[in-house]
Design an enzyme around this catalytic site. Structure first.
Site, PDB file in Angstrom:
ATOM      1  N   LYS A 146      13.819  40.657 -23.009  1.00  0.00           N
ATOM      2  CA  LYS A 146      14.153  39.343 -23.624  1.00  0.00           C
ATOM      3  C   LYS A 146      15.606  39.402 -24.267  1.00  0.00           C
ATOM      4  CE  LYS A 146       9.496  38.025 -24.867  1.00  0.00           C
ATOM      5  NZ  LYS A 146       8.653  39.007 -24.168  1.00  0.00           N
ATOM      6  N   GLY A 182       2.504  37.155 -23.370  1.00  0.00           N
ATOM      7  CA  GLY A 182       1.018  37.215 -23.760  1.00  0.00           C
ATOM      8  C   GLY A 182       0.756  37.278 -25.299  1.00  0.00           C
ATOM      9  N   GLY A 183       1.701  37.342 -26.021  1.00  0.00           N
ATOM     10  CA  GLY A 183       1.512  37.668 -27.605  1.00  0.00           C
ATOM     11  C   GLY A 183       1.611  39.130 -28.016  1.00  0.00           C
ATOM     12  N   LYS A 240       9.562  40.284 -31.690  1.00  0.00           N
ATOM     13  CA  LYS A 240       9.008  40.238 -30.432  1.00  0.00           C
ATOM     14  C   LYS A 240       9.479  41.403 -29.510  1.00  0.00           C
ATOM     15  CE  LYS A 240       9.417  36.134 -28.623  1.00  0.00           C
ATOM     16  NZ  LYS A 240       9.866  34.772 -27.875  1.00  0.00           N
ATOM     17  N   GLU A 257      10.687  29.345 -20.225  1.00  0.00           N
ATOM     18  CA  GLU A 257       9.936  28.711 -21.584  1.00  0.00           C
ATOM     19  C   GLU A 257      10.763  28.499 -22.573  1.00  0.00           C
ATOM     20  OE1 GLU A 257       7.053  31.744 -22.753  1.00  0.00           O
ATOM     21  OE2 GLU A 257       5.640  31.507 -20.965  1.00  0.00           O
ATOM     22  N   HIS A 267      -0.332  33.448 -30.782  1.00  0.00           N
ATOM     23  CA  HIS A 267       0.642  33.410 -30.099  1.00  0.00           C
ATOM     24  C   HIS A 267       0.162  33.531 -28.486  1.00  0.00           C
ATOM     25  CE1 HIS A 267       3.442  33.931 -33.109  1.00  0.00           C
ATOM     26  NE2 HIS A 267       2.769  34.962 -33.283  1.00  0.00           N
ATOM     27  N   HIS A 274       5.745  24.613 -27.870  1.00  0.00           N
ATOM     28  CA  HIS A 274       5.975  25.354 -26.784  1.00  0.00           C
ATOM     29  C   HIS A 274       5.836  24.768 -25.403  1.00  0.00           C
ATOM     30  CE1 HIS A 274       5.474  29.521 -24.694  1.00  0.00           C
ATOM     31  NE2 HIS A 274       5.518  29.021 -23.820  1.00  0.00           N
ATOM     32  N   ARG A 332       7.298  35.129 -12.262  1.00  0.00           N
ATOM     33  CA  ARG A 332       5.922  35.340 -11.485  1.00  0.00           C
ATOM     34  C   ARG A 332       5.105  34.008 -11.535  1.00  0.00           C
ATOM     35  NH1 ARG A 332       2.615  34.828 -15.967  1.00  0.00           N
ATOM     36  NH2 ARG A 332       3.383  35.978 -17.970  1.00  0.00           N
TER      37      ARG A 332
END
Length: 643
Positions: free
Chosen positions: A116, A164-165, A158, A274, A234, A208, A296
């Site tokens: 990220k 996926g949180g 993060k 996102e 999340h 989101h 993906r």
């Protein structure tokens, strides 16, 4: 070119990919773990290969075994689905080195977007707006804490390799930062093998919103947006497309940014960009920031397919077969509105804990697109994500689509395990959600109302009692007889914390009277089924020791044998494992004084960590587990003596 496709995944996404692949005339190969030997995706495939034991690290994460299975079965391409190896650039490299086609982006594109922090720097260079925060390589806890102080609380920790949180913690107070950092790093290390994190400013009223993109390695198009703001921990719960309140200007700005992101890395195949959006004052073109790119197929891709009238898996396979972009941007339009609800095996009242269980009954109504990888009779495994199905609906407007979702959820039948079905139904019928008032904090603000237990009426107890006594299907011999009167039959039922004896008096093969406490329920049977005080019954499923009444999303009644009541739990003061899992760490020892809320142990189950805390002040009397132990649901972990 290839004529055989290996699907390197399991569950609903493996089934989803195979449906399209077979419709295109491709032969399909499944891989499976020992725990999935009888799974639906194995049954659907032309050929199936066992690749190892139940744990993902011994099977679905073993790229070498998957590649060998492809070579042994004559597969020319591998589709990764989502999760597992889908965003692992080393796997892509090895697939292509073996002379196989990877149905997805290049190794280089995945590497660029896989971390990220690096992805955000790349996006900033490409002119895509990014959220303020720290994305550096210095992972010293004191340095990270100083950076969080500079960004300003609240902040998000993060995992740089997360999704996926997992490996994510919201920190609202500086004093909470050290523990949150420790837990985020531990979870990231276990899930991704990389405990590096970034610090990000937390937007107070965030939405989101993500944009679906598709590229052929040179050019890219976007297939509009999805709103995924309904989240808990999340993780997404209900997704929809298009986003409520979206303006043409905002849609154009977000779509252009997403296409720039895809083309900046020469993206090939389907992907999702996102964005975090400030929803405090309506949607505006200067109020969105890049969060991450999922390289993906996304879990919620069906809602995009529904509004655009396309099959994204078909597009993936066509590009993998050498075709260019299937269409131009101007060819894509939005038609109607779509929702997707994620049905999970989880205990909502216990804090959304993942659950296992036997799917004794599983049926979906007509008019609902049910994406699932399980059937009635299957077991929910503790080794994998506990998703049962994705329920997708489409309508000409948001209001109509939401009505279809609410009705579809009420008509879905599940028995044998606890689920979040009632919670999904409450969300679909929530006034604020219906009005389009969505943000990532909605569930947290409305949690008490959304998780409230439904009121169980005497007629529900009566229907459960008929089922427990085997009277749901009348056969003509059930009428008890004694001199001058009919014989009542009693059954002890328990729903939640309420236990009572229900007495059933059958007066004919089409009528009965049921005493539920002080209430009397008149039951009559016709060709359409039983009615209870004139209200049609929902139907029942009778299992071992329990009856499920299909009303209010499913009401479970335990059938109690008063002469052989098993001891429940492990005695007062015992902290029990809420689900099967692995003990990550134990934080107390015998004789230690603890306060209510103190951490006792951390349990890892279904890829998530769960912290178990003391419910009251006391002294640790026994510690029954050690780090690394595998425990069953209900196993005693720590025994406390109250102060």
């Amino acid at each position: 070119m290839f004529d055989t496709l290996l699907v390197a995944n399991r569950g609903e996404i493996a089934c989803r990919v195979m449906r399209t692949a077979r419709a295109m005339g491709l032969r399909c190969v499944a891989v499976y773990s020992e725990a999935d030997r009888d799974a639906l995706h194995v049954q659907m495939a032309d050929v199936a290969v066992c690749i190892g034991a139940a744990a993902p690290g011994d099977s679905y994460l073993r790229g070498d075994r998957i590649i060998q299975a492809a070579l042994d079965t004559g597969a020319g391409a591998i589709h990764p689905g989502y999760g597992f190896l889908s965003e692992n650039p080393d796997f892509v490299r090895d697939v292509e080195a073996a002379g196989l086609v990877f149905v997805g982006p290049t190794e280089d594109a995945i590497r660029k977007m896989g971390l990220k922090d690096a992805a955000k720097r790349l996006m900033a260079e490409a002119g895509v707006p990014v959220v303020p925060g720290y994305m550096g390589e210095d992972q010293d806890p004191d340095h990270l804490r100083a950076e969080a102080d500079q960004v300003g609380y609240p902040v998000l920790i993060k995992a740089v390799a997360g999704g996926g949180g997992k490996g994510m913690r919201l920190v609202e107070d500086p004093s909470e930062f050290p523990d949150a950092l420790e837990r985020a790093k531990a979870e990231a290390r276990g899930a991704f093998g990389n405990d590096a994190v970034l610090i990000e400013k937390f937007i107070q009223r965030p939405r989101h919103i993500e944009v679906q993109v598709f590229g052929d390695g040179t050019r890219a198009v976007h297939l509009f947006e999805r709103d995924c703001s309904l989240q808990r921990r999340h993780q997404k719960v209900i997704e929809e497309a298009p986003a409520p309140g979206m303006t043409p200007e905002m849609r154009a700005a977000m779509g252009d940014a997403a296409v720039r992101a895809a083309e900046a890395i020469g993206y090939r195949g389907v992907g999702t960009v996102e964005f975090i959006v400030d929803g405090a004052n309506g949607l505006r073109p200067d109020g969105f920031w890049f969060m991450e790119m999922n390289t993906r197929l996304q879990v919620e891709h069906p809602v995009t397919e529904e509004i655009c009238g396309v099959d994204l898996v078909e597009w993936q396979l066509r590009v993998a077969l050498g075709e260019s972009l299937p269409c131009k941007q101007e060819d894509l339009t939005i038609t109607g509105h779509a929702f997707e609800a994620r049905l999970y095996a989880e205990d909502v009242p216990a804090g959304f804990l993942p659950a296992t269980g036997h799917l004794a009954e599983l049926t979906f109504p007509t008019g609902v697109r049910a994406e699932t990888g399980v059937r009635a009779g299957d077991d929910i495994s503790p080794h994998y994500d506990p998703m049962i199905a994705k329920l997708v609906v489409h309508g000409p407007s948001r209001a109509v689509a939401l009505q279809k979702l609410a009705r579809g959820l009420r008509q879905t039948r599940v028995a044998g395990t606890v689920t979040n079905l009632a919670f999904l139904g409450a969300l679909a019928e929530h006034d604020g959600f219906a009005a389009g008032e969505v943000d990532t904090g909605l569930i947290g603000r409305e949690l008490e109302a959304l998780t409230a237990m439904p009121e169980v009426a005497p007629r529900h107890w009566a229907e459960a009692a008929l089922g427990a006594l085997g009277l749901s299907e009348a056969r003509g011999w059930e009428v008890g007889f004694a001199l001058w009167t009919h014989v009542p039959r009693g059954v002890v039922l328990r729903h939640g914390e309420v236990e009572q004896t229900v007495k059933v008096t059958v007066t004919s093969d089409t009528a009965a009277s049921v005493a539920v406490g002080d209430a009397q329920v008149d039951c009559t049977r016709s060709a359409a089924g039983w009615q209870f005080d004139g209200v049609p019954g929902g139907g029942v499923f009778v299992g071992a020791g329990a009856v499920t009444v299909f009303a209010d999303f499913g009401l479970r009644f335990d059938v109690i044998d008063p002469l052989a009541k098993a001891a429940e739990g492990a005695g007062d003061g015992a902290m029990l494992a809420p689900m099967p899992g692995r003990v990550v760490s134990v934080h107390v020892k015998v004789g230690q004084q603890v306060k209510a809320g103190d951490r006792l142990a951390v349990l890892e189950a279904m890829k998530m960590e769960h912290t178990l805390t003391a419910q009251a002040d006391g002294t640790v009397a026994e510690v029954l587990v050690s780090e690394g132990d595998q425990v069953a649901a209900g196993a005693a972990l720590v025994v406390m003596e109250e102060a």
